[in-house]
Design a protein around this motif. Structure first.
Motif, PDB file in Angstrom:
ATOM      1  N   ILE A 151       0.871  -1.176   0.000  1.00 48.15           N
ATOM      2  CA  ILE A 151       0.000   0.000   0.000  1.00 48.15           C
ATOM      3  C   ILE A 151       0.909   1.227   0.000  1.00 48.15           C
ATOM      4  O   ILE A 151       1.646   1.472   0.961  1.00 48.15           O
ATOM      5  N   VAL A 152       0.871   1.984  -1.087  1.00 47.61           N
ATOM      6  CA  VAL A 152       1.732   3.148  -1.259  1.00 47.61           C
ATOM      7  C   VAL A 152       0.902   4.407  -0.991  1.00 47.61           C
ATOM      8  O   VAL A 152      -0.210   4.536  -1.505  1.00 47.61           O
ATOM      9  N   PRO A 153       1.408   5.348  -0.179  1.00 46.34           N
ATOM     10  CA  PRO A 153       0.643   6.581   0.075  1.00 46.34           C
ATOM     11  C   PRO A 153       0.205   7.259  -1.215  1.00 46.34           C
ATOM     12  O   PRO A 153       0.974   7.339  -2.178  1.00 46.34           O
ATOM     13  N   ALA A 154      -1.033   7.742  -1.210  1.00 40.40           N
ATOM     14  CA  ALA A 154      -1.576   8.379  -2.421  1.00 40.40           C
ATOM     15  C   ALA A 154      -0.756   9.603  -2.819  1.00 40.40           C
ATOM     16  O   ALA A 154      -0.584   9.883  -4.008  1.00 40.40           O
ATOM     17  N   ARG A 155      -0.232  10.328  -1.826  1.00 44.55           N
ATOM     18  CA  ARG A 155       0.577  11.507  -2.147  1.00 44.55           C
ATOM     19  C   ARG A 155       1.836  11.105  -2.909  1.00 44.55           C
ATOM     20  O   ARG A 155       2.273  11.812  -3.817  1.00 44.55           O
ATOM     21  N   THR A 156       2.410   9.969  -2.532  1.00 46.80           N
ATOM     22  CA  THR A 156       3.566   9.458  -3.257  1.00 46.80           C
ATOM     23  C   THR A 156       3.190   9.137  -4.693  1.00 46.80           C
ATOM     24  O   THR A 156       3.913   9.477  -5.644  1.00 46.80           O
ATOM     25  N   MET A 157       2.042   8.489  -4.872  1.00 43.78           N
ATOM     26  CA  MET A 157       1.619   8.100  -6.212  1.00 43.78           C
ATOM     27  C   MET A 157       1.285   9.318  -7.073  1.00 43.78           C
ATOM     28  O   MET A 157       1.528   9.328  -8.286  1.00 43.78           O
ATOM     29  N   GLN A 158       0.725  10.353  -6.465  1.00 36.18           N
ATOM     30  CA  GLN A 158       0.452  11.581  -7.208  1.00 36.18           C
ATOM     31  C   GLN A 158       1.756  12.222  -7.681  1.00 36.18           C
ATOM     32  O   GLN A 158       1.856  12.692  -8.818  1.00 36.18           O
ATOM     33  N   GLU A 159       2.752  12.217  -6.793  1.00 35.01           N
ATOM     34  CA  GLU A 159       4.052  12.768  -7.157  1.00 35.01           C
ATOM     35  C   GLU A 159       4.710  11.938  -8.243  1.00 35.01           C
ATOM     36  O   GLU A 159       5.312  12.468  -9.179  1.00 35.01           O
ATOM     37  N   LEU A 160       4.563  10.625  -8.141  1.00 32.50           N
ATOM     38  CA  LEU A 160       5.111   9.737  -9.161  1.00 32.50           C
ATOM     39  C   LEU A 160       4.467  10.011 -10.512  1.00 32.50           C
ATOM     40  O   LEU A 160       5.138  10.024 -11.549  1.00 32.50           O
ATOM     41  N   GLY A 161       3.164  10.243 -10.515  1.00 29.65           N
ATOM     42  CA  GLY A 161       2.471  10.556 -11.758  1.00 29.65           C
ATOM     43  C   GLY A 161       3.014  11.812 -12.416  1.00 29.65           C
ATOM     44  O   GLY A 161       3.162  11.873 -13.642  1.00 29.65           O
ATOM     45  N   ARG A 162       3.321  12.827 -11.612  1.00 30.80           N
ATOM     46  CA  ARG A 162       3.877  14.066 -12.170  1.00 30.80           C
ATOM     47  C   ARG A 162       5.272  13.822 -12.747  1.00 30.80           C
ATOM     48  O   ARG A 162       5.619  14.351 -13.813  1.00 30.80           O
ATOM     49  N   ILE A 163       6.073  13.043 -12.049  1.00 30.04           N
ATOM     50  CA  ILE A 163       7.425  12.760 -12.517  1.00 30.04           C
ATOM     51  C   ILE A 163       7.394  11.987 -13.829  1.00 30.04           C
ATOM     52  O   ILE A 163       8.173  12.242 -14.751  1.00 30.04           O
ATOM     53  N   LEU A 164       6.467  11.031 -13.924  1.00 28.21           N
ATOM     54  CA  LEU A 164       6.398  10.185 -15.111  1.00 28.21           C
ATOM     55  C   LEU A 164       5.787  10.890 -16.313  1.00 28.21           C
ATOM     56  O   LEU A 164       5.785  10.343 -17.411  1.00 28.21           O
ATOM     57  N   ALA A 165       5.256  12.095 -16.110  1.00 25.35           N
ATOM     58  CA  ALA A 165       4.601  12.815 -17.204  1.00 25.35           C
ATOM     59  C   ALA A 165       5.552  13.042 -18.371  1.00 25.35           C
ATOM     60  O   ALA A 165       5.123  13.061 -19.532  1.00 25.35           O
ATOM     61  N   GLU A 166       6.840  13.213 -18.083  1.00 26.01           N
ATOM     62  CA  GLU A 166       7.811  13.476 -19.139  1.00 26.01           C
ATOM     63  C   GLU A 166       8.746  12.298 -19.373  1.00 26.01           C
ATOM     64  O   GLU A 166       9.677  12.389 -20.171  1.00 26.01           O
ATOM     65  N   ALA A 167       8.524  11.196 -18.660  1.00 20.83           N
ATOM     66  CA  ALA A 167       9.419  10.043 -18.776  1.00 20.83           C
ATOM     67  C   ALA A 167       8.927   9.078 -19.849  1.00 20.83           C
ATOM     68  O   ALA A 167       7.739   9.039 -20.186  1.00 20.83           O
ATOM     69  N   THR A 168       9.833   8.296 -20.365  1.00 18.73           N
ATOM     70  CA  THR A 168       9.497   7.268 -21.348  1.00 18.73           C
ATOM     71  C   THR A 168      10.260   5.992 -21.014  1.00 18.73           C
ATOM     72  O   THR A 168      11.178   6.000 -20.208  1.00 18.73           O
ATOM     73  N   GLY A 169       9.845   4.904 -21.655  1.00 14.73           N
ATOM     74  CA  GLY A 169      10.570   3.648 -21.452  1.00 14.73           C
ATOM     75  C   GLY A 169       9.959   2.802 -20.363  1.00 14.73           C
ATOM     76  O   GLY A 169       8.743   2.649 -20.276  1.00 14.73           O
ATOM     77  N   GLU A 170      10.810   2.271 -19.487  1.00 17.30           N
ATOM     78  CA  GLU A 170      10.368   1.337 -18.459  1.00 17.30           C
ATOM     79  C   GLU A 170      10.487   1.940 -17.058  1.00 17.30           C
ATOM     80  O   GLU A 170      11.362   2.756 -16.789  1.00 17.30           O
ATOM     81  N   LEU A 171       9.584   1.502 -16.194  1.00 16.82           N
ATOM     82  CA  LEU A 171       9.605   1.863 -14.778  1.00 16.82           C
ATOM     83  C   LEU A 171       9.930   0.605 -13.983  1.00 16.82           C
ATOM     84  O   LEU A 171       9.243  -0.409 -14.119  1.00 16.82           O
ATOM     85  N   GLN A 172      10.971   0.669 -13.181  1.00 16.05           N
ATOM     86  CA  GLN A 172      11.329  -0.461 -12.334  1.00 16.05           C
ATOM     87  C   GLN A 172      10.910  -0.178 -10.900  1.00 16.05           C
ATOM     88  O   GLN A 172      11.049   0.939 -10.404  1.00 16.05           O
ATOM     89  N   VAL A 173      10.381  -1.216 -10.243  1.00 18.29           N
ATOM     90  CA  VAL A 173       9.887  -1.097  -8.876  1.00 18.29           C
ATOM     91  C   VAL A 173      10.730  -1.995  -7.979  1.00 18.29           C
ATOM     92  O   VAL A 173      10.852  -3.197  -8.225  1.00 18.29           O
ATOM     93  N   PHE A 174      11.289  -1.402  -6.929  1.00 21.83           N
ATOM     94  CA  PHE A 174      12.100  -2.124  -5.962  1.00 21.83           C
ATOM     95  C   PHE A 174      11.377  -2.094  -4.620  1.00 21.83           C
ATOM     96  O   PHE A 174      10.769  -1.084  -4.250  1.00 21.83           O
ATOM     97  N   LEU A 175      11.467  -3.172  -3.869  1.00 17.54           N
ATOM     98  CA  LEU A 175      10.676  -3.304  -2.648  1.00 17.54           C
ATOM     99  C   LEU A 175      11.529  -3.836  -1.506  1.00 17.54           C
ATOM    100  O   LEU A 175      12.341  -4.749  -1.691  1.00 17.54           O
ATOM    101  N   SER A 176      11.345  -3.242  -0.314  1.00 20.80           N
ATOM    102  CA  SER A 176      11.928  -3.769   0.918  1.00 20.80           C
ATOM    103  C   SER A 176      10.813  -3.922   1.933  1.00 20.80           C
ATOM    104  O   SER A 176       9.637  -3.788   1.601  1.00 20.80           O
ATOM    105  N   ASP A 177      11.145  -4.181   3.181  1.00 21.40           N
ATOM    106  CA  ASP A 177      10.115  -4.430   4.197  1.00 21.40           C
ATOM    107  C   ASP A 177       9.140  -3.271   4.349  1.00 21.40           C
ATOM    108  O   ASP A 177       7.932  -3.467   4.431  1.00 21.40           O
ATOM    109  N   ASN A 178       9.631  -2.043   4.400  1.00 18.76           N
ATOM    110  CA  ASN A 178       8.733  -0.906   4.618  1.00 18.76           C
ATOM    111  C   ASN A 178       9.010   0.267   3.680  1.00 18.76           C
ATOM    112  O   ASN A 178       8.612   1.385   3.946  1.00 18.76           O
TER     113      ASN A 178
END
Length: 370
Positions: free
Chosen positions: A193-220
């Protein structure tokens, strides 16, 4: 530190990282951005202790070093400069900025005081197409709660199901679910479960990005990496609600309608519903018409209607007009199917692709009990 780079690249990077800078923190360094050399690149970083962003841009490095400077001042100053090359250098805790026609000194704070942004060095758990993920995120994050009284509802739930990534958000008044196809089945199941504010910020960052998005995960912690940008965020602890049980299985009636037209009559009705907590009544007519009715004692009343294909008999439901308008605003398909199963049960909105109901997205809105 001494380096040279272009104004355009620096201004763009500062715009990306600056949004997470804390403006009301008791720690002055959290109002700053970190500038540090990293091989032949300049690393620009910002954090509010919940979200951190790293961005790397190319530059010519003469001397290595690091400093933090006030984010707002530095960003506004750089964006005001004309395009072209500029030179950054440090003299103790002063950042010197030089161009052919400008020379400024900005007081900074030692880079050693800047909080460490966590690094996740494990292999990526997901690799996603940026365009598809960005569109999916916009369709889901609008349903997340702005109230953090129930933390799990203030985030977006991401989990894998075979070769699908499912994204869900709900504030208990509405719910959005999007399914993305994955190229390969993940080596292990993913659930967070990712905070919505984080996801909103991610959406803005990705607005100009292209290619692939990699997701890395740890305990918290979770880290999203795209191009030369990394966004790291804490995760929300807790169990996401079993939302499947609220999705209606039966439908009494519904409509198939042009998305833009449905959105238009909803927005018009909402103008008259503001004094009535945004409440409107949606009436489905068996003859092939839908009406959105709103009434406010002070400003007047309105009835907006549109032609549609009716999937059953007459029906009506009271809804929050803003919720309906926002749901229609993120549907990419030219037509939608809108279904109801009584006044007291939630309505369901699904996109129509080539006259077929899409099974990868649904939006549910709870009725108003009037």
């Amino acid at each position: 530190m001494k380096l040279s780079l272009t104004q355009e690249n620096l201004s763009r990077a500062l715009g990306m990282v600056g949004r997470v800078v804390s403006s009301r923190s008791s720690l002055p360094v959290l109002s700053n951005v970190l500038l540090s050399t990293d091989s032949k690149r300049l690393r620009i970083a910002a954090t509010n202790l919940e979200v951190g962003i790293n961005c790397w841009i190319g530059c010519k490095v003469d001397d290595d070093g690091a400093i933090t400077v006030p984010a707002r001042l530095f960003s506004e100053f750089v964006s005001s400069l004309p395009g072209g090359n500029l030179e950054l250098s440090t003299d103790d805790l002063i950042l010197q900025v030089k161009t052919p026609h400008y020379q400024s000194n900005i007081n900074g704070i030692s880079a050693e005081e800047f909080p460490l942004i966590p690094e996740i060095k494990s292999k990526p758990v997901l690799t996603l197409d940026i365009n598809g993920f960005r569109d999916a995120l916009a369709q889901v994050v609008i349903a997340a709660s702005l109230d953090e009284a129930r933390p799990v509802l203030s985030g977006v739930h991401l989990f894998t199901n075979d070769k699908q990534l499912v994204m869900v958000a709900t504030d208990s008044y509405r719910l959005a679910e999007k399914k993305l196809k994955l190229a390969d089945k993940p080596a292990e199941k993913v659930s967070m479960i990712v905070p919505a504010r984080t996801m909103q910020e991610l959406g803005r960052i990705l607005a100009e990005a292209t290619g692939e998005l990699q997701v890395f995960l740890s305990d918290n912690q979770v880290m999203f990496q795209a191009d030369n940008i990394e966004l790291t965020s804490r995760l929300i602890e807790g169990q996401f609600p079993n939302y499947q049980q609220i999705i209606p299985e039966d439908t009494e009636t519904g409509i198939e309608i042009d998305t833009a037209e449905f959105s238009r009559i909803t927005k018009v009705a909402n103008l008259f519903a503001r004094e009535n907590a945004g409440g409107v009544k949606l009436e489905i007519k068996a003859g092939g018409k839908v009406q959105v009715v709103s009434a406010a004692s002070q400003v007047g009343e309105n009835t907006s209607s549109a032609d549609c294909i009716t999937l059953g008999g007459d029906g009506e439901i009271s809804l929050n007009a803003r919720y309906l308008s926002e749901a229609l605003g993120v549907v990419k398909a030219p037509q939608v199917q809108f279904s109801i199963s009584g006044k007291l049960n939630p309505c369901v909105i699904r996109p129509l692709e080539k006259e077929q109901v899409a099974d990868d997205y649904l939006h549910i809105i709870m009725p108003l009990r009037t």
